[in-house]
Design a protein around this motif. Structure first.
Motif, PDB file in Angstrom:
ATOM      1  N   ILE A 193       0.811  -1.218   0.000  1.00  0.00           N
ATOM      2  CA  ILE A 193       0.000   0.000   0.000  1.00  0.00           C
ATOM      3  C   ILE A 193       0.843   1.266   0.000  1.00  0.00           C
ATOM      4  CG2 ILE A 193      -1.608   1.343   1.418  1.00  0.00           C
ATOM      5  CD1 ILE A 193      -2.953  -1.317   2.156  1.00  0.00           C
ATOM      6  N   ARG A 239     -11.980  -7.244  -1.044  1.00  0.00           N
ATOM      7  CA  ARG A 239     -11.217  -7.036   0.187  1.00  0.00           C
ATOM      8  C   ARG A 239     -11.646  -5.708   0.807  1.00  0.00           C
ATOM      9  NH1 ARG A 239      -4.781  -7.940   1.371  1.00  0.00           N
ATOM     10  NH2 ARG A 239      -4.615  -6.636   3.235  1.00  0.00           N
ATOM     11  N   SER A 240     -12.198  -5.772   2.007  1.00  0.00           N
ATOM     12  CA  SER A 240     -12.693  -4.577   2.694  1.00  0.00           C
ATOM     13  C   SER A 240     -11.547  -3.946   3.474  1.00  0.00           C
ATOM     14  CB  SER A 240     -13.847  -4.948   3.641  1.00  0.00           C
ATOM     15  OG  SER A 240     -14.295  -3.802   4.322  1.00  0.00           O
ATOM     16  N   ASP A 241     -11.001  -2.876   2.932  1.00  0.00           N
ATOM     17  CA  ASP A 241      -9.836  -2.227   3.533  1.00  0.00           C
ATOM     18  C   ASP A 241      -9.882  -0.748   3.167  1.00  0.00           C
ATOM     19  OD1 ASP A 241      -7.244  -1.231   4.135  1.00  0.00           O
ATOM     20  OD2 ASP A 241      -6.422  -3.245   4.019  1.00  0.00           O
ATOM     21  N   ALA A 242     -10.003   0.115   4.168  1.00  0.00           N
ATOM     22  CA  ALA A 242     -10.098   1.551   3.916  1.00  0.00           C
ATOM     23  C   ALA A 242      -8.863   2.072   3.195  1.00  0.00           C
ATOM     24  CB  ALA A 242     -10.292   2.296   5.240  1.00  0.00           C
ATOM     25  N   ARG A 243      -7.712   1.462   3.464  1.00  0.00           N
ATOM     26  CA  ARG A 243      -6.487   1.926   2.810  1.00  0.00           C
ATOM     27  C   ARG A 243      -6.507   1.601   1.318  1.00  0.00           C
ATOM     28  NH1 ARG A 243      -1.901  -0.893   6.091  1.00  0.00           N
ATOM     29  NH2 ARG A 243      -3.307  -2.628   5.666  1.00  0.00           N
ATOM     30  N   LEU A 244      -7.056   0.448   0.963  1.00  0.00           N
ATOM     31  CA  LEU A 244      -7.186   0.099  -0.452  1.00  0.00           C
ATOM     32  C   LEU A 244      -8.174   1.027  -1.150  1.00  0.00           C
ATOM     33  CD1 LEU A 244      -7.179  -3.794  -0.788  1.00  0.00           C
ATOM     34  CD2 LEU A 244      -5.401  -2.166  -1.432  1.00  0.00           C
ATOM     35  N   GLN A 245      -9.219   1.410  -0.452  1.00  0.00           N
ATOM     36  CA  GLN A 245     -10.174   2.352  -1.023  1.00  0.00           C
ATOM     37  C   GLN A 245      -9.508   3.698  -1.294  1.00  0.00           C
ATOM     38  OE1 GLN A 245     -13.508   2.465   1.657  1.00  0.00           O
ATOM     39  NE2 GLN A 245     -13.958   0.267   1.410  1.00  0.00           N
ATOM     40  N   GLN A 274      -0.412  -6.858   0.212  1.00  0.00           N
ATOM     41  CA  GLN A 274      -1.460  -6.091   0.912  1.00  0.00           C
ATOM     42  C   GLN A 274      -2.645  -5.766   0.002  1.00  0.00           C
ATOM     43  OE1 GLN A 274       1.358  -2.961   2.244  1.00  0.00           O
ATOM     44  NE2 GLN A 274       0.701  -3.509   4.313  1.00  0.00           N
ATOM     45  N   GLY A 275      -2.832  -6.554  -1.044  1.00  0.00           N
ATOM     46  CA  GLY A 275      -3.989  -6.364  -1.907  1.00  0.00           C
ATOM     47  C   GLY A 275      -3.801  -5.386  -3.044  1.00  0.00           C
TER      48      GLY A 275
END
Length: 244
Positions: A7, A30-36, A66-67
């Motif tokens: 990320i 993948r539910s991740d605020a950082r990915l959003q 990390q996606g």
């Protein structure tokens, strides 16, 4: 293909050099605020997002992604002339970091991260017998690989000699040095030099040092990892350069 992953590394790439991004892949479902946040940043830069499974990302990169992974064009490196441009345009005494033969990408990445935090003007490495900017370096550097200028030179000893002619002194880290790091004046135009993980500075490079300095070692080990030593040397220079 040159894939940057993680990320922090990808986010920094999108901020500082979005034109280098050839394709961007995010992990589906993948539910991740950082990915959003990465996705929003990509949309702002008009970079299309491709969705992938965790398994597909695992096949692209050799590490903890990390996606997120981005295929990117090679980053910019500089030659020796860039250093003298910096000296000409600098209002403050410049601080350079010189790494002689660092081959471990984790160490280079950590050194770049410390260099960014310390405000280093450029990191200088030899063209041969040194790791360049790899995906692992970029991941460990947490974005610093995109922000700290990297200068690649053919003859490191000759470059240091030219810097000395321009008023830049070199302090080399050496465990057998007589002076402690904390006894030296690090406030002027300066290049801090650290050698390879096992053998230290090469002879010709060491001969270009105006001073050598050691870290006080109170325990049973004789030396620190090069990236740890780099951070200590750089931040002692930062401390001395603080106003007041």
């Amino acid at each position: 293909m040159n894939w940057i992953y993680g990320i922090h590394a990808v986010q920094s790439l999108l901020k500082s050099a979005p034109e280098r991004v050839l394709q961007l892949r995010l992990q589906r479902n993948r539910s991740d605020a950082r990915l959003q946040k990465v996705q929003r940043l990509a949309e702002q830069q008009q970079i299309a997002v491709q969705w992938a499974t965790a398994e597909e990302l695992n096949q692209l990169v050799d590490g903890r992604h990390q996606g997120v992974a981005a295929e990117c064009a090679e980053g910019e490196t500089h030659d020796e002339s860039y250093l003298f441009e910096l000296l000409t345009g600098s209002e403050q005494p410049p601080l350079f970091l010189v790494l002689d033969g660092i081959t471990d990408p984790h160490n280079l990445g950590a050194c770049l991260r410390s260099a960014d935090g310390a405000g280093v003007a450029a990191v200088i490495i030899p063209r041969d017998n040194s790791v360049g900017i790899t995906p692992v370096v970029a991941k460990v550097a947490c974005g610093a690989a995109e922000t700290v200028p990297l200068v690649v030179v053919t003859n490191l000893a000759r470059t240091l000699d030219k810097l000395r002619a321009r008023g830049v002194w070199t302090v080399g880290a050496a465990g057998e040095a007589e002076s402690s790091l904390y006894q030296l004046d690090l406030t002027g135009p300066l290049a801090i030099l650290l050698g390879a993980e096992e053998r230290g500075m090469r002879r010709l490079t060491r001969e270009q040092c105006d001073y050598t300095a050691k870290l006080p070692m109170a325990g049973s080990v004789s030396s620190l990892n090069v990236s740890v030593a780099t951070g200590i040397f750089l931040y002692e220079a930062v401390r001395q350069r603080q106003p007041g």
